[in-house]
Design an enzyme around this catalytic site. Structure first.
Site, short mmCIF file in Angstrom:
data_model
loop_
_atom_site.label_atom_id
_atom_site.label_comp_id
_atom_site.label_asym_id
_atom_site.label_seq_id
_atom_site.Cartn_x
_atom_site.Cartn_y
_atom_site.Cartn_z
N ASP A 66 0.82 -1.21 0.00
CA ASP A 66 0.00 0.00 0.00
C ASP A 66 0.86 1.26 0.00
OD1 ASP A 66 -2.69 -1.16 0.10
OD2 ASP A 66 -2.09 -1.91 2.06
N GLU A 273 1.12 4.69 5.54
CA GLU A 273 2.32 5.49 5.83
C GLU A 273 2.06 6.42 7.00
OE1 GLU A 273 5.35 4.95 4.04
OE2 GLU A 273 4.02 3.25 3.68
#
Length: 301
Positions: A66, A273
């Site tokens: 991702d 993130e």
């Protein structure tokens, strides 16, 4: 195969995987015009997006997890809209939340074949501050769990690592306080978790936005208010099982914009993130990217 030119931007950690090399070679032998570039350090994905656009690449494929998808989304959003190649995904991460939610195959040859053959679909992107994301922003407890999960454990246990670290994190959990506002309302309730979805899942398979569509021009917002007892925790968990219905601790709604303001840093993850902000605003940008997805993807209207 189409006649389009395609290029894989491959996370360097996955460059030596035999199944990836075999898939690329098989598709080339079948007639695909498929190139590969490999990232080495921070900033490479952004540079390689610019390079692909200048080279006339029409299909750009994110090979990684991702985080790799997020890097390419941010690289493409720096380009003029007409210069952005269509984006496909070769899922090679530990969670692959976006790919799983979108119905993209996890087997490399199938995923690459889909990216080469799929009809392009216009999709929304979310802007949060100076960053963009395609799938999910999770804030508060969910973000703390994701950022505290060791990468080695992610690789070993996949999505199950998040559940394990979540149980450990809960012992030292403190609620997050701030003011949220959106065009249709506002809230000052102490937060356990906030999710702002364009896609439907995060954290290794947790479906936090079950009504999400990538092409509806809307954000899915999930608010889990803080609870002060085991009975409150049980009720919150029961309400999460009933999504998209709302309850005493869980609120779920759609909007186009959401703002958060606080005196303390709120941990966030954008497509996995980690970040942290005291103030931010999330805005949906309709139809800003073109994606290469299955025709019957659950995330398409």
């Amino acid at each position: 195969m189409t006649d389009d030119t395609a290029r894989v931007i491959l996370n360097g950690k996955s460059a030596q995987l035999p199944e990836v090399r075999e898939a690329v070679q098989a598709l080339r032998e079948a007639g695909a015009d498929l190139e590969v570039r490999v990232t080495w350090e921070a900033g490479d994905a952004l540079r390689l997006c610019d390079e692909a656009s200048r080279d006339g690449i029409t299909r750009l494929i994110a090979g990684g997890g991702d985080g790799t998808v997020n890097e390419l989304v941010n690289g493409l959003m720096r380009l003029a809209p007409a210069a952005r190649p269509a984006l496909g995904v070769l899922p090679l991460g530990s969670a692959n939340d976006f790919a799983n939610g979108a119905g993209i195959p996890l087997e490399p040859r199938q995923a690459l074949a889909l990216a080469l053959e799929a009809s392009p679909h216009k999709a929304d992107v979310v802007r949060l501050g100076n960053h963009y994301y395609l799938n999910m922003a999770s804030c508060g407890f969910g973000a703390a769990v994701t950022s505290s999960t060791p990468k080695a454990m992610k690789r070993l246990l996949g999505g199950g690592a998040y559940s394990l670290m979540g149980a450990l994190e809960a012992w030292r959990y403190q609620p997050y306080r701030g003011h949220m506002s959106w065009p249709e309302g506002e809230s000052d309730a102490p937060l356990f978790l906030l999710a702002i979805g364009n896609g439907c899942q995060a954290g290794g398979g947790q479906r936090l936005a079950p009504s999400a569509k990538l092409d509806d021009g809307l954000l899915e917002v999930l608010i889990v208010r803080d609870f002060e007892s085991l009975s409150g925790l049980k009720q919150a968990l029961d309400e999460l099982e009933a999504l998209p219905a709302c309850g005493e601790y869980v609120e779920y709604f759609q909007t186009t914009r959401l703002r958060f303001d606080s005196d303390a840093v709120l941990p966030l993850t954008l497509d996995g993130e980690p970040f942290g902000w005291t103030h931010f605003e999330a805005n949906v940008l309709p139809g800003e990217l073109t994606l290469l997805l299955p025709a019957k993807s659950p995330l398409l209207s």
